[in-house]
Scaffold this active site. Structure first.
Site, PDB file in Angstrom:
ATOM      1  N   GLU A 128     -48.193   2.161  20.426  1.00 24.99           N
ATOM      2  CA  GLU A 128     -46.909   2.817  20.717  1.00 24.99           C
ATOM      3  C   GLU A 128     -46.303   3.456  19.467  1.00 24.99           C
ATOM      4  O   GLU A 128     -45.638   4.488  19.543  1.00 24.99           O
ATOM      5  CB  GLU A 128     -45.923   1.801  21.316  1.00 24.99           C
ATOM      6  CG  GLU A 128     -46.282   1.335  22.701  1.00 24.99           C
ATOM      7  CD  GLU A 128     -46.255   2.468  23.704  1.00 24.99           C
ATOM      8  OE1 GLU A 128     -47.228   3.250  23.719  1.00 24.99           O
ATOM      9  OE2 GLU A 128     -45.276   2.581  24.444  1.00 24.99           O
ATOM     10  N   THR A 181     -39.806  12.991  23.201  1.00 23.66           N
ATOM     11  CA  THR A 181     -39.179  11.669  23.017  1.00 23.66           C
ATOM     12  C   THR A 181     -38.160  11.733  21.880  1.00 23.66           C
ATOM     13  O   THR A 181     -37.065  11.166  21.964  1.00 23.66           O
ATOM     14  CB  THR A 181     -40.259  10.601  22.713  1.00 23.66           C
ATOM     15  OG1 THR A 181     -41.244  10.697  23.736  1.00 23.66           O
ATOM     16  CG2 THR A 181     -39.689   9.202  22.716  1.00 23.66           C
TER      17      THR A 181
HETATM   18  P1  ADP Z   1     -45.159   8.269  27.731  1.00 25.37           P
HETATM   19  O1  ADP Z   1     -43.758   7.740  27.749  1.00 25.37           O
HETATM   20  O2  ADP Z   1     -45.537   8.905  29.025  1.00 25.37           O
HETATM   21  O3  ADP Z   1     -46.167   7.277  27.217  1.00 25.37           O
HETATM   22  P2  ADP Z   1     -45.062   9.235  25.114  1.00 25.37           P
HETATM   23  O4  ADP Z   1     -44.319  10.443  24.662  1.00 25.37           O
HETATM   24  O5  ADP Z   1     -44.617   7.885  24.706  1.00 25.37           O
HETATM   25  O6  ADP Z   1     -45.182   9.391  26.680  1.00 25.37           O
HETATM   26  O7  ADP Z   1     -46.584   9.302  24.616  1.00 25.37           O
HETATM   27  C1  ADP Z   1     -47.359  10.390  24.764  1.00 25.37           C
HETATM   28  C2  ADP Z   1     -47.882  10.820  23.379  1.00 25.37           C
HETATM   29  O8  ADP Z   1     -48.916   9.927  22.945  1.00 25.37           O
HETATM   30  C3  ADP Z   1     -48.505  12.190  23.459  1.00 25.37           C
HETATM   31  O9  ADP Z   1     -48.170  12.871  22.281  1.00 25.37           O
HETATM   32  C4  ADP Z   1     -49.989  11.904  23.492  1.00 25.37           C
HETATM   33  O10 ADP Z   1     -50.765  12.967  22.948  1.00 25.37           O
HETATM   34  C5  ADP Z   1     -50.114  10.647  22.650  1.00 25.37           C
HETATM   35  N1  ADP Z   1     -51.285   9.834  23.027  1.00 25.37           N
HETATM   36  C6  ADP Z   1     -52.289   9.442  22.213  1.00 25.37           C
HETATM   37  N2  ADP Z   1     -53.188   8.708  22.876  1.00 25.37           N
HETATM   38  C7  ADP Z   1     -52.767   8.628  24.162  1.00 25.37           C
HETATM   39  C8  ADP Z   1     -53.276   7.994  25.320  1.00 25.37           C
HETATM   40  N3  ADP Z   1     -54.425   7.308  25.322  1.00 25.37           N
HETATM   41  N4  ADP Z   1     -52.563   8.098  26.464  1.00 25.37           N
HETATM   42  C9  ADP Z   1     -51.404   8.794  26.489  1.00 25.37           C
HETATM   43  N5  ADP Z   1     -50.874   9.425  25.418  1.00 25.37           N
HETATM   44  C10 ADP Z   1     -51.532   9.338  24.253  1.00 25.37           C
END
Ligand code: ADP
Length: 309
Positions: A128, A181
């Protein structure tokens, strides 16, 4: 065990009055992951199906979380991860959390569970940290433990699993717009007036009590967010209309899922959740905004094992 295939659920963080501390686990929305032992040490991500995401284990949250776990053990083999991505990144229903949680859960199972489920949470939080810059647990905790979770404290980390009322369903609409975010974090005020804090605390206590006593009226009365929603909702088109429509159709309450743009409603029973989803659809059907919509029971188990070899 050499291989495991798992279902990794989407999650709703905050749940209105639980800003940054509450989360819940969904049942019918999620990714799949296949994790295999490899002769070569370390982590590889051989495939991501469904979304464009990095295969580099240092740039994909699954790789970062997996490596955080492996740092604490001596193993003379490695792991390959395949991610079947159904949760769109940036949707606000824990896309990155699902991959972080799934990676550590799957590896822990293959290794014969050296860690308890709660002990896996800090490793998943490292994923995260890559996704959003902060090692928050409000999505990974419910993904790993299932049900509702409360982060009682970050230092030291203490996560509590809260009772899930049997008839509770969630309806979630995801408008296909991008909210960074960082933007949805920056609109939230850093200081909270005492009166606002008092209202939020009352509602948080009310919600927790309502969940334990399965008091649906109390749950509904408590689903208000005084801290983030007034500012974040401005970034989400039709937010107020969606919320009004949910309440009109009998939802217990409605708010922003995580940092948005998804909007959730909590409902008593599947029939009501379906009715609320039809109401939500009507609002966005009047606009040019594309959307996904999900109706889900609360998932009390969290990650589910689909197959082992
Ligand atoms: P969510 O709340 O839907 O998880 P976030 O903004 O917290 O969305 O996370 C998405 C970010 O994390 C994007 O920039 C994405 O490219 C990155 N990321 C890296 N690896 C992954 C993964 N395995 N799954 C989803 N997002 C990923």
């Amino acid at each position: 065990m050499n291989e495991i295939r798992i279902f990794v659920p989407a999650t709703i963080a905050n749940i209105s009055c639980g800003f940054d501390v509450l989360g819940l686990c969904l049942d019918s929305v999620g990714d799949e992951m296949i994790i295999k032992k490899t002769i070569k040490k370390g982590i590889t991500i051989s495939k991501v199906i469904g979304q464009e995401l990095p295969l580099d284990p240092n740039k994909n949250v699954a790789g970062v979380a997996a490596n955080a776990l492996l740092k604490n053990l001596t193993v003379d083999f490695g792991f390959d991860i395949v991610i079947i991505k159904n949760i769109k990144p940036g949707s606000g229903i824990g896309s990155s959390a699902a991959s972080s949680a799934g990676a550590v859960f799957g590896i822990n199972e293959i290794l014969g569970k050296p860690f308890s489920l709660k002990e896996l949470i800090p490793f998943a939080m490292e994923g995260e940290k890559l996704a959003s810059g902060s090692a928050h647990a409000d999505n990974v905790a419910p993904a790993i433990l299932g049900g509702f979770t409360l982060i009682r404290s970050y230092e030291p980390l203490e996560v509590i699993k809260i009772h899930t009322p049997k008839e509770l369903y969630a309806t979630i609409i995801h408008p296909q717009i991008e909210i960074k975010t960082i933007d949805s974090r920056s609109v939230v005020k850093k200081e909270v007036p005492l009166q606002t804090a008092v209202k939020q605390l009352g509602n948080l206590g009310g919600l927790i009590s309502g969940l334990y006593t399965e008091d649906y009226n109390l749950i509904g009365n408590s689903l208000h967010d005084e801290i983030a929603e007034p500012y974040r909702s401005i970034l989400i088109p039709e937010f107020e209309n969606i919320k009004k429509e949910c309440i009109k159709n009998g939802a217990l309450g409605s708010g922003i899922s995580g940092s948005g743009p998804s909007i959730f409603a909590l409902c008593r029973g599947k029939e009501n959740a379906e009715k609320v989803s039809r109401g939500m659809k009507q609002v966005y059907n009047k606009t040019a905004i594309a959307f996904d919509i999900h109706v889900s029971k609360i998932n009390e188990r969290g990650i589910k094992i689909l197959e082992t070899k």
